[in-house]
Design a protein around this motif. Structure first.
Motif, PDB file in Angstrom:
ATOM      1  N   TYR A 159      -4.724  -6.879  -0.880  1.00 31.40           N
ATOM      2  CA  TYR A 159      -3.372  -7.401  -0.737  1.00 31.40           C
ATOM      3  C   TYR A 159      -3.403  -8.929  -0.807  1.00 31.40           C
ATOM      4  CZ  TYR A 159      -2.800  -2.739   1.375  1.00 31.40           C
ATOM      5  OH  TYR A 159      -2.810  -1.391   1.621  1.00 31.40           O
ATOM      6  N   TRP A 160      -2.385  -9.500  -1.445  1.00 32.40           N
ATOM      7  CA  TRP A 160      -2.266 -10.951  -1.465  1.00 32.40           C
ATOM      8  C   TRP A 160      -1.983 -11.469  -0.057  1.00 32.40           C
ATOM      9  CZ3 TRP A 160      -4.385 -12.891  -5.386  1.00 32.40           C
ATOM     10  CH2 TRP A 160      -4.135 -12.496  -6.697  1.00 32.40           C
ATOM     11  N   ILE A 161      -2.629 -12.585   0.292  1.00 29.72           N
ATOM     12  CA  ILE A 161      -2.343 -13.266   1.556  1.00 29.72           C
ATOM     13  C   ILE A 161      -2.026 -14.729   1.251  1.00 29.72           C
ATOM     14  CG2 ILE A 161      -3.764 -11.721   2.944  1.00 29.72           C
ATOM     15  CD1 ILE A 161      -5.976 -13.840   2.899  1.00 29.72           C
ATOM     16  N   ASN A 214      -1.295  -8.680 -10.790  1.00 32.63           N
ATOM     17  CA  ASN A 214      -0.278  -8.018  -9.972  1.00 32.63           C
ATOM     18  C   ASN A 214      -0.934  -7.116  -8.931  1.00 32.63           C
ATOM     19  OD1 ASN A 214       1.912  -9.167 -11.355  1.00 32.63           O
ATOM     20  ND2 ASN A 214       1.884  -7.557 -12.903  1.00 32.63           N
ATOM     21  N   ASP A 215      -0.644  -7.400  -7.668  1.00 33.22           N
ATOM     22  CA  ASP A 215      -1.186  -6.608  -6.571  1.00 33.22           C
ATOM     23  C   ASP A 215      -0.175  -6.539  -5.433  1.00 33.22           C
ATOM     24  OD1 ASP A 215      -3.936  -5.642  -7.132  1.00 33.22           O
ATOM     25  OD2 ASP A 215      -4.365  -7.760  -7.437  1.00 33.22           O
ATOM     26  N   GLN A 216      -0.466  -5.686  -4.476  1.00 31.24           N
ATOM     27  CA  GLN A 216       0.383  -5.598  -3.289  1.00 31.24           C
ATOM     28  C   GLN A 216       0.190  -6.851  -2.438  1.00 31.24           C
ATOM     29  OE1 GLN A 216      -1.036  -1.112  -3.012  1.00 31.24           O
ATOM     30  NE2 GLN A 216       0.429  -1.503  -1.372  1.00 31.24           N
ATOM     31  N   TRP A 217       1.069  -7.049  -1.464  1.00 30.13           N
ATOM     32  CA  TRP A 217       0.982  -8.247  -0.637  1.00 30.13           C
ATOM     33  C   TRP A 217       1.484  -7.956   0.768  1.00 30.13           C
ATOM     34  CZ3 TRP A 217       4.715  -7.176  -4.151  1.00 30.13           C
ATOM     35  CH2 TRP A 217       6.052  -7.299  -3.763  1.00 30.13           C
ATOM     36  N   ILE A 218       1.250  -8.905   1.668  1.00 29.98           N
ATOM     37  CA  ILE A 218       1.665  -8.762   3.067  1.00 29.98           C
ATOM     38  C   ILE A 218       2.468  -9.989   3.478  1.00 29.98           C
ATOM     39  CG2 ILE A 218       0.906  -8.453   5.457  1.00 29.98           C
ATOM     40  CD1 ILE A 218      -1.717  -7.319   4.356  1.00 29.98           C
ATOM     41  N   CYS A 219       3.668  -9.749   3.989  1.00 24.94           N
ATOM     42  CA  CYS A 219       4.487 -10.828   4.544  1.00 24.94           C
ATOM     43  C   CYS A 219       4.340 -10.830   6.065  1.00 24.94           C
ATOM     44  CB  CYS A 219       5.961 -10.641   4.182  1.00 24.94           C
ATOM     45  SG  CYS A 219       6.319 -10.735   2.413  1.00 24.94           S
ATOM     46  N   GLN A 220       4.516 -11.995   6.637  1.00 26.82           N
ATOM     47  CA  GLN A 220       4.362 -12.149   8.088  1.00 26.82           C
ATOM     48  C   GLN A 220       5.529 -12.956   8.643  1.00 26.82           C
ATOM     49  OE1 GLN A 220       1.193 -14.799   9.407  1.00 26.82           O
ATOM     50  NE2 GLN A 220       0.567 -13.287  10.926  1.00 26.82           N
ATOM     51  N   LEU A 221       5.972 -12.538   9.808  1.00 29.95           N
ATOM     52  CA  LEU A 221       7.113 -13.205  10.443  1.00 29.95           C
ATOM     53  C   LEU A 221       6.742 -13.609  11.862  1.00 29.95           C
ATOM     54  CD1 LEU A 221      10.115 -13.985  10.170  1.00 29.95           C
ATOM     55  CD2 LEU A 221      10.667 -11.704  11.061  1.00 29.95           C
TER      56      LEU A 221
END
Length: 221
Positions: A159-161, A214-221
C-alpha cells in the motif's frame, strides 16, 4: 620302476600345482569381493553423509533466514528490539486521539482513524484522494500505527504511504515534511531511480516503488 616313480611324482606335483593355483585364485577372488563390498559401502556411506550434511546446512540457513525475517517483522510490526523493549522512537501520542471516525469505511485503532483503499492509483493520485478526505497518506510514527499494519494489512499486498523522496531531494521525507527516522524501521530499497522514490508498506516491510505504479493506499486522520 624308477620311471613310474618319477612319472607319479611329476603327476602329483602338477596336480598339487593346479590345486594350489585354483586355491589362490579363489582366495584372490574372495579378497577382491570383500574389497569391492567394503569400497561400495564406504562410497554409499560418504554419499549419505554428504546428503545429510547438505540437508542440515539448508535447514540451518532456512532457520537463520526465518529468525532474521521474524526479528525484522517483530521490530517493524511491534516496535520492539531484541531485548523486547519498545525502541525510543516508538511512542504513544493521545493528544489528538479520536473517539470515532467519519464513517464506517474508516477503521478506529488506538485513537486514530485509518482508511484502506480497495482500488488502485499512483502515489500522487493516492495523496490527492486522501487530501479530498481531509486526511493524508499514512505516516508511521509510533506503536499504534505499526500495530494497525500488523492487524489489518494483507501480507501479500503493498500500500502507498506518505513517504517519498521529494523532487530535488536526497532523503526520505514524510508528507508532513518531517524526515524519516531509519531507527523506527528499515526501508528495503530495490534501487533508487528518478521514478522509484515513493514508499509502499505491507505488514512485513517497507520498500520503494515506481511512483507512477497503480496500487492501493492508506489514508490517516
Amino acid at each position: 620302476m624308477a620311471g613310474d616313480i618319477v612319472y607319479a611324482d611329476i603327476k602329483i606335483d602338477r596336480t598339487f600345482s593346479l590345486e594350489n593355483s585354483s586355491s589362490l585364485q579363489k582366495s584372490d577372488s574372495h579378497h577382491h569381493g570383500i574389497f569391492l563390498k567394503v569400497g561400495c559401502a564406504m562410497i554409499i556411506t560418504l554419499f549419505v553423509t554428504v546428503i545429510v550434511l547438505s540437508i542440515l546446512i539448508i535447514q540451518l540457513k532456512y532457520a537463520r533466514h526465518n529468525a532474521v525475517e521474524n526479528e525484522s517483522k517483530e521490530k517493524f510490526c511491534t516496535g520492539k528490539n531484541k531485548s523486547g523493549t519498545i525502541t525510543s522512537t516508538v511512542s504513544f501520542n493521545f493528544s489528538t486521539a479520536h473517539k470515532s471516525c467519519p464513517s464506517k469505511d474508516w477503521k478506529l485503532h488506538g485513537g486514530k482513524c485509518y482508511w484502506i483503499a480497495e482500488d488502485k492509483k499512483s502515489w500522487d493520485e493516492s495523496k490527492n484522494d486522501c487530501a479530498m478526505k481531509n486526511s493524508h497518506l499514512l505516516v508511521i510514527r509510533d506503536f499504534i500505527d505499526m500495530s494497525f499494519l500488523w492487524r489489518y494489512l494483507n501480507t501479500s499486498v503493498f500500500y502507498w504511504i506518505g513517504l517519498s523522496i521529494p523532487p530535488g531531494g536526497q532523503s526520505w521525507t514524510w508528507v508532513d515534511n518531517k524526515p524519516f527516522d531509519s531507527h523506527l524501521f528499515p526501508i528495503e530499497e530495490k534501487r533508487i531511480t528518478r521514478s522509484m522514490k515513493c514508499a509502499q508498506v505491507s505488514c512485513r516491510k517497507v520498500t520503494n516503488q515506481n511512483c507512477e505504479q497503480n496500487d492501493q493506499w492508506i489514508c490517516q486522520l
